[in-house]
Design a protein around this motif. Structure first.
Motif, PDB file in Angstrom:
ATOM      1  N   ILE A 169      18.531  41.912 -16.544  1.00 48.92           N
ATOM      2  CA  ILE A 169      19.219  43.171 -16.234  1.00 48.92           C
ATOM      3  C   ILE A 169      20.097  43.496 -17.449  1.00 48.92           C
ATOM      4  O   ILE A 169      20.581  42.585 -18.125  1.00 48.92           O
ATOM      5  N   ASP A 170      20.254  44.784 -17.772  1.00 51.76           N
ATOM      6  CA  ASP A 170      21.128  45.144 -18.897  1.00 51.76           C
ATOM      7  C   ASP A 170      22.585  44.924 -18.484  1.00 51.76           C
ATOM      8  O   ASP A 170      22.968  45.278 -17.365  1.00 51.76           O
ATOM      9  N   VAL A 171      23.376  44.388 -19.407  1.00 49.32           N
ATOM     10  CA  VAL A 171      24.796  44.169 -19.103  1.00 49.32           C
ATOM     11  C   VAL A 171      25.624  44.999 -20.062  1.00 49.32           C
ATOM     12  O   VAL A 171      25.368  45.025 -21.260  1.00 49.32           O
ATOM     13  N   THR A 172      26.621  45.704 -19.511  1.00 51.94           N
ATOM     14  CA  THR A 172      27.503  46.469 -20.377  1.00 51.94           C
ATOM     15  C   THR A 172      28.938  46.086 -20.042  1.00 51.94           C
ATOM     16  O   THR A 172      29.319  46.057 -18.874  1.00 51.94           O
ATOM     17  N   PRO A 173      29.762  45.711 -21.054  1.00 53.44           N
ATOM     18  CA  PRO A 173      31.126  45.272 -20.731  1.00 53.44           C
ATOM     19  C   PRO A 173      32.016  46.462 -20.368  1.00 53.44           C
ATOM     20  O   PRO A 173      32.020  47.480 -21.059  1.00 53.44           O
ATOM     21  N   ALA A 174      32.753  46.324 -19.263  1.00 52.31           N
ATOM     22  CA  ALA A 174      33.705  47.372 -18.871  1.00 52.31           C
ATOM     23  C   ALA A 174      35.088  46.979 -19.381  1.00 52.31           C
ATOM     24  O   ALA A 174      35.972  47.802 -19.535  1.00 52.31           O
ATOM     25  N   SER A 175      35.278  45.660 -19.600  1.00 51.74           N
ATOM     26  CA  SER A 175      36.536  45.196 -20.199  1.00 51.74           C
ATOM     27  C   SER A 175      36.183  44.034 -21.119  1.00 51.74           C
ATOM     28  O   SER A 175      35.082  43.497 -21.047  1.00 51.74           O
ATOM     29  N   TRP A 176      37.133  43.655 -21.988  1.00 47.84           N
ATOM     30  CA  TRP A 176      36.848  42.547 -22.916  1.00 47.84           C
ATOM     31  C   TRP A 176      38.036  41.587 -22.896  1.00 47.84           C
ATOM     32  O   TRP A 176      39.178  42.005 -23.060  1.00 47.84           O
ATOM     33  N   PRO A 177      37.788  40.284 -22.685  1.00 45.52           N
ATOM     34  CA  PRO A 177      38.902  39.341 -22.563  1.00 45.52           C
ATOM     35  C   PRO A 177      39.596  39.085 -23.907  1.00 45.52           C
ATOM     36  O   PRO A 177      38.946  39.081 -24.955  1.00 45.52           O
ATOM     37  N   ILE A 178      40.909  38.894 -23.840  1.00 45.59           N
ATOM     38  CA  ILE A 178      41.677  38.557 -25.044  1.00 45.59           C
ATOM     39  C   ILE A 178      42.076  37.093 -24.922  1.00 45.59           C
ATOM     40  O   ILE A 178      42.889  36.738 -24.064  1.00 45.59           O
ATOM     41  N   GLY A 179      41.461  36.237 -25.738  1.00 45.80           N
ATOM     42  CA  GLY A 179      41.737  34.797 -25.658  1.00 45.80           C
ATOM     43  C   GLY A 179      41.033  34.188 -24.454  1.00 45.80           C
ATOM     44  O   GLY A 179      40.627  34.891 -23.528  1.00 45.80           O
ATOM     45  N   VAL A 251      23.057  52.178 -13.475  1.00 39.88           N
ATOM     46  CA  VAL A 251      23.747  51.227 -12.588  1.00 39.88           C
ATOM     47  C   VAL A 251      23.283  51.456 -11.146  1.00 39.88           C
ATOM     48  O   VAL A 251      22.951  50.519 -10.421  1.00 39.88           O
ATOM     49  N   LEU A 252      23.230  52.732 -10.740  1.00 37.72           N
ATOM     50  CA  LEU A 252      22.839  53.050  -9.362  1.00 37.72           C
ATOM     51  C   LEU A 252      21.391  52.649  -9.079  1.00 37.72           C
ATOM     52  O   LEU A 252      21.035  52.334  -7.952  1.00 37.72           O
ATOM     53  N   GLU A 253      20.552  52.667 -10.104  1.00 37.76           N
ATOM     54  CA  GLU A 253      19.148  52.292  -9.893  1.00 37.76           C
ATOM     55  C   GLU A 253      18.946  50.787  -9.946  1.00 37.76           C
ATOM     56  O   GLU A 253      17.837  50.289  -9.743  1.00 37.76           O
ATOM     57  N   GLY A 254      20.027  50.053 -10.264  1.00 33.69           N
ATOM     58  CA  GLY A 254      19.929  48.591 -10.256  1.00 33.69           C
ATOM     59  C   GLY A 254      19.396  48.001 -11.556  1.00 33.69           C
ATOM     60  O   GLY A 254      19.035  46.831 -11.603  1.00 33.69           O
ATOM     61  N   HIS A 255      19.330  48.809 -12.650  1.00 33.66           N
ATOM     62  CA  HIS A 255      18.804  48.284 -13.921  1.00 33.66           C
ATOM     63  C   HIS A 255      19.912  47.779 -14.843  1.00 33.66           C
ATOM     64  O   HIS A 255      19.654  47.114 -15.821  1.00 33.66           O
ATOM     65  N   MET A 256      21.156  48.190 -14.548  1.00 31.23           N
ATOM     66  CA  MET A 256      22.255  47.811 -15.445  1.00 31.23           C
ATOM     67  C   MET A 256      23.437  47.351 -14.618  1.00 31.23           C
ATOM     68  O   MET A 256      23.668  47.855 -13.519  1.00 31.23           O
ATOM     69  N   THR A 257      24.176  46.366 -15.117  1.00 32.75           N
ATOM     70  CA  THR A 257      25.383  45.937 -14.401  1.00 32.75           C
ATOM     71  C   THR A 257      26.579  45.977 -15.350  1.00 32.75           C
ATOM     72  O   THR A 257      26.527  45.399 -16.434  1.00 32.75           O
ATOM     73  N   PRO A 258      27.651  46.685 -14.965  1.00 30.77           N
ATOM     74  CA  PRO A 258      28.877  46.608 -15.766  1.00 30.77           C
ATOM     75  C   PRO A 258      29.580  45.279 -15.466  1.00 30.77           C
ATOM     76  O   PRO A 258      29.527  44.808 -14.330  1.00 30.77           O
ATOM     77  N   ILE A 259      30.223  44.671 -16.462  1.00 31.91           N
ATOM     78  CA  ILE A 259      30.904  43.397 -16.208  1.00 31.91           C
ATOM     79  C   ILE A 259      32.392  43.521 -16.528  1.00 31.91           C
ATOM     80  O   ILE A 259      32.764  44.090 -17.548  1.00 31.91           O
ATOM     81  N   TRP A 260      33.224  43.048 -15.584  1.00 31.76           N
ATOM     82  CA  TRP A 260      34.675  43.001 -15.782  1.00 31.76           C
ATOM     83  C   TRP A 260      35.056  41.531 -15.917  1.00 31.76           C
ATOM     84  O   TRP A 260      34.436  40.667 -15.294  1.00 31.76           O
ATOM     85  N   PHE A 261      36.089  41.244 -16.719  1.00 29.99           N
ATOM     86  CA  PHE A 261      36.556  39.863 -16.852  1.00 29.99           C
ATOM     87  C   PHE A 261      37.931  39.756 -16.225  1.00 29.99           C
ATOM     88  O   PHE A 261      38.704  40.710 -16.250  1.00 29.99           O
ATOM     89  N   GLY A 262      38.227  38.598 -15.654  1.00 28.05           N
ATOM     90  CA  GLY A 262      39.550  38.465 -15.061  1.00 28.05           C
ATOM     91  C   GLY A 262      39.758  37.114 -14.421  1.00 28.05           C
ATOM     92  O   GLY A 262      38.995  36.168 -14.631  1.00 28.05           O
ATOM     93  N   SER A 263      40.824  37.033 -13.627  1.00 27.80           N
ATOM     94  CA  SER A 263      41.146  35.799 -12.922  1.00 27.80           C
ATOM     95  C   SER A 263      41.636  36.199 -11.537  1.00 27.80           C
ATOM     96  O   SER A 263      42.740  36.725 -11.396  1.00 27.80           O
ATOM     97  N   ALA A 264      40.792  35.986 -10.530  1.00 23.24           N
ATOM     98  CA  ALA A 264      41.131  36.469  -9.183  1.00 23.24           C
ATOM     99  C   ALA A 264      42.396  35.800  -8.664  1.00 23.24           C
ATOM    100  O   ALA A 264      43.240  36.433  -8.039  1.00 23.24           O
ATOM    101  N   ILE A 265      42.551  34.495  -8.951  1.00 30.07           N
ATOM    102  CA  ILE A 265      43.713  33.801  -8.366  1.00 30.07           C
ATOM    103  C   ILE A 265      45.011  34.339  -8.960  1.00 30.07           C
ATOM    104  O   ILE A 265      46.044  34.359  -8.328  1.00 30.07           O
ATOM    105  N   ASN A 266      44.939  34.840 -10.207  1.00 28.74           N
ATOM    106  CA  ASN A 266      46.129  35.442 -10.817  1.00 28.74           C
ATOM    107  C   ASN A 266      46.177  36.953 -10.611  1.00 28.74           C
ATOM    108  O   ASN A 266      46.925  37.646 -11.290  1.00 28.74           O
ATOM    109  N   SER A 267      45.343  37.455  -9.706  1.00 32.58           N
ATOM    110  CA  SER A 267      45.288  38.899  -9.397  1.00 32.58           C
ATOM    111  C   SER A 267      44.961  39.722 -10.623  1.00 32.58           C
ATOM    112  O   SER A 267      45.386  40.853 -10.724  1.00 32.58           O
ATOM    113  N   PHE A 268      44.255  39.134 -11.597  1.00 31.79           N
ATOM    114  CA  PHE A 268      44.044  39.882 -12.821  1.00 31.79           C
ATOM    115  C   PHE A 268      42.607  40.378 -12.953  1.00 31.79           C
ATOM    116  O   PHE A 268      41.662  39.625 -12.781  1.00 31.79           O
TER     117      PHE A 268
END
Length: 535
Positions: A169-179, A251-268
């Motif tokens: 599946i194509d992946v496109t970053p919606a955010s980019w992690p710092i460190g 995205v709606l057709e299911g060919h691409m997924t946006p990816i977010w980075f974070g930490s759920a336990i830190n609410s980020f």
């Protein structure tokens, strides 16, 4: 899935603001923690619970069975509805453990999109891959959240490559992690050119975001150390060159997924993901049914049962059918036709869920998930309509992979055991077969952990100690074909024949050789490993 979108009318605003989605992942990627944070941001709870809570810390809302609380795993899918900004989110937290995958597969028939949670250190794991394939079969749009970035995790490009290669599946970053790991300080929001900084001190606090104009803004240097800033600029430049730009139709057709980075336990990273679900997630979609598909904008109400949960409230012997509304505007007290039995049902006390807490639902719209308490009339796969004979299709039931004999510790209580097992069979938690010859029941499940869950639930909910013993049979197949041929076959193979809880004929086998022999000697019969729920 959306090829008809161009000539379909726009949905009523109340339906268009619905987002119904499931959270899927490998066990331990942080799915239930993410669910808790969704509820926190949706204002549904004041303090997020933890899966492994110590002392008085809040336990999670979405794991409501005693066993889930003790083991820190989700055993049963749970539904939650809450508002976020202008949207109404209907979220289903599914079990990640492969032993409960059947519950998850059925849940995916009732949602319009899936949020896939990936552990930053482990990447794409086996169960994630299986669940992803199910989403693929249904063309479900997928949004990805890469969790646990505050721990030592892999290189961002590696994670994206792995998703692209393993899941095609194509992946496109919606955010980019710092460190990463200890140095992880936040993300750069690529969609809105904002800097999101993580607060490690307070886990229940929303991250602060700083508006900046692009990566050359001098304000960035005030917040990000020089070496991390340089790395961020390089990586983002590479990402923009090498990875596709976000295309919402794709995205709606299911060919691409946006990816977010974070930490759920830190609410980020959670709030950005929720914004993404609102913006890029699909509104309620048409539902496959026979003889025609059901469109969400239709005025008449219809819905289908994708899950039944018994004894959610230990004080009452209750059974709640989870119903996904496929069309219309439902109001409390409506009479709906129960298509399988052709009888009308008055729905006087429908509930909306916040996991195990529930409130009466005065109304609900297409896309919502409501609970209907009932005494066994509703089963998985049932369709409810305002009079039309139409039934939703495609809700699977799989042949069990493990079979064991079940006996009550007290032989006098065999009748009680039968009642308890039938309840679990209707709930879809296990297959229950009554052999034609001999006493006792044969219970079939997909994964070994389910036997433990069943034994503990039968003891807790019915006060019946039971024991599971190995059975001589290893698998089961549903038999279909001409009635005369089946009768003849049944008489000749009595010791292998059993009936499931619907009364359908099942052939129990010891070896694959048995199945091959039947297929060779009885070409007029069909042995199948799945059966559609609702006949």
């Amino acid at each position: 899935m959306l090829d008809t979108a161009s000539n379909r009318p726009t949905l009523p605003p109340e339906i268009a603001r619905r987002r119904t989605f499931a959270i899927i992942s490998h066990p331990d990627a942080g799915k239930t923690t993410l669910t808790e944070k969704f509820l926190l941001y949706g204002g549904a709870i004041q303090m997020a619970g933890q899966v492994r809570a110590k002392g008085e810390a809040r336990r999670t809302r979405s794991d409501f069975m005693q066993m889930e609380k003790d083991r820190g795993i989700s055993v049963s899918a749970s539904a939650m509805s809450f508002d976020f900004k202008t949207f109404r989110f209907n979220l289903v937290d599914t079990p990640g453990h492969s032993d409960f995958s059947e519950d998850t597969y059925r849940t995916l028939t009732a949602v319009d999109a899936a949020v896939m949670v990936i552990d930053g250190a482990k990447g794409v794991e086996s169960q994630t891959q299986k669940l992803f394939e199910v989403c693929r079969l249904r063309d479900l749009p997928i949004l990805t959240f890469c969790n646990k970035m505050d721990r030592e995790s892999r290189d961002t490009f590696d994670i994206i490559d792995e998703i692209q290669e393993n899941l095609a599946i194509d992946v496109t970053p919606a955010s980019w992690p710092i460190g990463v790991g200890r140095d992880f300080m936040g993300c750069y929001d690529l969609l809105r050119d904002r800097l999101e900084l993580m607060d490690r001190a307070d886990r229940n606090k929303v991250a602060e975001s700083i508006e900046i104009n692009g990566l050359d803004d001098p304000k960035l240097a005030e917040h990000v150390p020089a070496h991390l800033l340089e790395q961020l600029k390089e990586e983002v430049e590479m990402a923009r060159e090498l990875l596709p730009a976000l295309d919402s139709q794709s995205v709606l057709e299911g060919h691409m997924t946006p990816i977010w980075f974070g930490s759920a336990i830190n609410s980020f990273g959670v709030k950005e993901l929720m914004d993404g679900i609102g913006t890029y997630g699909p509104e309620p979609q048409p539902q496959k049914a026979s003889p025609r598909q059901i469109l969400p904008e239709e005025a008449k109400v219809s819905g289908f049962v994708f899950k039944v949960q018994a004894n959610m409230d230990p004080k009452h012997r209750d059974r709640v059918a989870f119903v996904r509304l496929a069309s219309g505007h439902f109001k409390r007290g409506m009479k709906l036709l129960h298509v399988r039995s052709k009888k009308p049902m008055a729905i006087s006390n429908p509930v909306l869920f916040l996991a195990s807490d529930r409130e009466l639902a005065e109304e609900a719209w297409a896309g919502d998930i409501i609970g209907i308490p009932n005494h066994g009339q509703l089963r998985i796969g049932d369709t409810l309509t305002e009079g039309e004979q139409i039934r939703v299709t495609g809700i699977p039931s799989f042949a069990p992979e493990l079979l064991q004999t079940c006996r009550a510790g007290d032989p006098m209580k065999a009748k009680h055991l039968e009642k308890a097992l039938m309840q679990f069979a209707e709930e879809g938690a296990a297959k229950v077969f009554k052999p034609s010859i001999g006493s006792g029941f044969i219970v079939g499940v997909v994964g070994a952990l389910q036997f433990e869950v069943l034994a503990s639930r039968i003891e807790m909910e019915y006060g019946l100690p039971v024991r599971f013993e190995p059975s001589q049979f290893t698998s089961a197949r549903w038999v279909s074909g001409d009635k005369q041929a089946i009768d003849k076959f049944v008489n000749a193979n009595k010791q292998h024949i059993a009936h499931d809880h619907d009364g359908d004929i099942v052939y129990l086998t010891r070896l694959q050789w048995d199945i091959d022999r039947i297929e060779r000697d009885h070409p007029e019969l069909t042995l199948s490993a799945t059966k559609e729920m609702m006949v």
